[in-house]
Structures are given as structure tokens and as C-alpha cells.
Motif scaffolding. Sequence first.
Motif, PDB file in Angstrom:
ATOM      1  N   UNK A   1      -8.358 -11.141   2.454  1.00 28.49           N
ATOM      2  CA  UNK A   1      -8.154  -9.756   2.442  1.00 28.49           C
ATOM      3  C   UNK A   1      -6.645  -9.667   1.791  1.00 28.49           C
ATOM      4  N   UNK A   2      -5.708 -10.183   2.116  1.00 27.16           N
ATOM      5  CA  UNK A   2      -4.399 -10.160   1.430  1.00 27.16           C
ATOM      6  C   UNK A   2      -4.593 -10.268  -0.107  1.00 27.16           C
ATOM      7  N   UNK A   3      -5.262 -11.013  -0.397  1.00 27.22           N
ATOM      8  CA  UNK A   3      -5.465 -11.268  -2.018  1.00 27.22           C
ATOM      9  C   UNK A   3      -6.075 -10.111  -2.616  1.00 27.22           C
ATOM     10  N   UNK A   4      -6.934  -9.429  -1.845  1.00 29.05           N
ATOM     11  CA  UNK A   4      -7.836  -8.218  -2.302  1.00 29.05           C
ATOM     12  C   UNK A   4      -6.961  -7.114  -2.490  1.00 29.05           C
ATOM     13  N   UNK A   5      -6.048  -7.023  -1.514  1.00 27.20           N
ATOM     14  CA  UNK A   5      -5.158  -5.963  -1.310  1.00 27.20           C
ATOM     15  C   UNK A   5      -3.969  -6.111  -2.834  1.00 27.20           C
ATOM     16  N   UNK A   6      -3.666  -7.119  -2.619  1.00 31.13           N
ATOM     17  CA  UNK A   6      -2.774  -7.599  -3.866  1.00 31.13           C
ATOM     18  C   UNK A   6      -3.128  -7.194  -5.124  1.00 31.13           C
TER      19      UNK A   6
ATOM     20  N   UNK B   1       5.129  -4.512  -6.795  1.00 32.16           N
ATOM     21  CA  UNK B   1       6.448  -4.882  -7.144  1.00 32.16           C
ATOM     22  C   UNK B   1       6.927  -6.402  -7.415  1.00 32.16           C
ATOM     23  N   UNK B   2       7.874  -6.833  -7.236  1.00 33.67           N
ATOM     24  CA  UNK B   2       8.154  -8.271  -7.554  1.00 33.67           C
ATOM     25  C   UNK B   2       7.626  -9.120  -6.677  1.00 33.67           C
ATOM     26  N   UNK B   3       6.844  -8.999  -5.487  1.00 39.27           N
ATOM     27  CA  UNK B   3       6.331  -9.714  -4.774  1.00 39.27           C
ATOM     28  C   UNK B   3       5.304 -10.691  -5.381  1.00 39.27           C
ATOM     29  N   UNK B   4       5.336 -12.011  -5.021  1.00 38.98           N
ATOM     30  CA  UNK B   4       4.576 -13.075  -5.820  1.00 38.98           C
ATOM     31  C   UNK B   4       3.373 -13.185  -5.103  1.00 38.98           C
ATOM     32  N   UNK B   5       2.178 -13.373  -5.799  1.00 40.08           N
ATOM     33  CA  UNK B   5       1.047 -13.726  -5.196  1.00 40.08           C
ATOM     34  C   UNK B   5       0.718 -15.159  -4.643  1.00 40.08           C
TER      35      UNK B   5
ATOM     36  N   UNK C   1       0.710  -1.238   0.166  1.00 42.38           N
ATOM     37  CA  UNK C   1       0.047  -0.076  -0.206  1.00 42.38           C
ATOM     38  C   UNK C   1       0.999   1.186  -0.008  1.00 42.38           C
ATOM     39  N   UNK C   2       2.005   1.112   0.719  1.00 43.82           N
ATOM     40  CA  UNK C   2       2.793   2.480   0.909  1.00 43.82           C
ATOM     41  C   UNK C   2       3.515   2.551  -0.324  1.00 43.82           C
TER      42      UNK C   2
END
Length: 216
Positions: A78-83, A36-40, A30-31
Motif C-alpha cells: 500500500x505504501x509503495x502504491x502511494x509512493x 520530494x527527496x524521500x527514497x523508495x 499526500x499532503x
Amino acid sequence: MEFTEVVGWMAFTTSVIVQLVGIEVCMRIIKKGSTGDISPIPFLTYFIVACLWAKYGIIQNITQVLVVNSFASLLQFFYLVIFYTFTVRKSQFVKLFFVSSVILFLPLIYVKYYQEDEALATAHFGSFCVLMSIIAYAAPLASLKDVVRSRSTECMSFPLVFANFVVAIEWFVYGITIKDVNVQCSNCLGAVLCFIQLGLFIKYPSKPKQMPTNIL
């Protein structure tokens, strides 16, 4: 309170704390305004595992397993929605989510509609839960090649690996007390995998050692 209940709620509390680690990752996303390169894939894997074990908790009437994994599945969703909100590769995410949904719903459909023998269906479903748990526990080993090449565990999280090790031990002990083979196997193997990962931190420092420079 009996020993089984004490161990069960200890495992429950530790598991909830570990699941909350994802909040820090989401805050960084969010910040930054981007994934970026973070994988879901880790989020998707943990979501599948949590949903499967929640169903297993219902089938076997294990309150702690049901409650902690219901909470975990909601948190991971919730994390997936943010992603999804912040990723620029939404089409790729949708494809991965579709594949994950298939992996999740096939065993659920099998238990509900295909296998009429309830005991056999439960045994097969439990085995699938064990398999998915092992995959989740082994996920950090995907970076093993990079760790060996760089001789550094900087790409791994020691607190997370250690916390997963503690959680695995607690659930393994709980599995013994309730005499559930699937809970025992998944967490025994999970503890072994986490122990291997902890061994990497002993062998390789968190940052690569710099070679001494000769001053001529």
C-alpha cells in the motif's frame, strides 16, 4: 497462555505498531503532493523482507511470523502504491521495483522448483531471510557519514530505531523459545545494529551544537 505464546503475540503487536509508522510518511507525501527527496528503497526493502518471512512462516508453520509478515507485506505494498502515485520519477521507481521483484522471486523459485531436498531448501531460504533482515535493520546506518559529518542525528528517527530495537529483542526471545535459529540470528544481529544506532543518539545530539560566538 504459555510463555512462548505471550512473547510471540507481544512481538506481533509491537511489529504491527512499527509497521504503521509508514502511514505518517505517506500522509506527508499526500499532503505535499510529491515524494520530494524521500527514497523508495526502504519501502521496497521492508516489502521484500516481509514477503520472505511470510513464506518462511508458511514453511515452518509459525503462525505469528506468518500473520505479522502477511500484514506487513500488504501494508508495505500500500505504501509503495502511494509512493508510485506521487513520485515524478516513475521510470526509476519501476526499475527499482523490477530489481526488487527479482530479489524476491529468485529464492521463492529456488525453494519451489530447484532444490528437491526440502530440509536443505528451507535452510538456504532461512539464511537468505536472515541476510535481508540484517540489510533492513542496517538501513539507517546508510546516513552514518552525514551523522558524523554534521555531528547530529537529526536525520535519524529515535522512536523508530528504539522501536526496532525492542522488536528485535522480542523476536530474538521468541526465536529461542521456539528453537528457530534463523529467527534468533536475524533478530540478535538486528538488535546489535539497532543498539549501535542508539549509541549514535548518545554520542551526537538530535541537533548540532552551535559554536559559541565571541562578541567583540
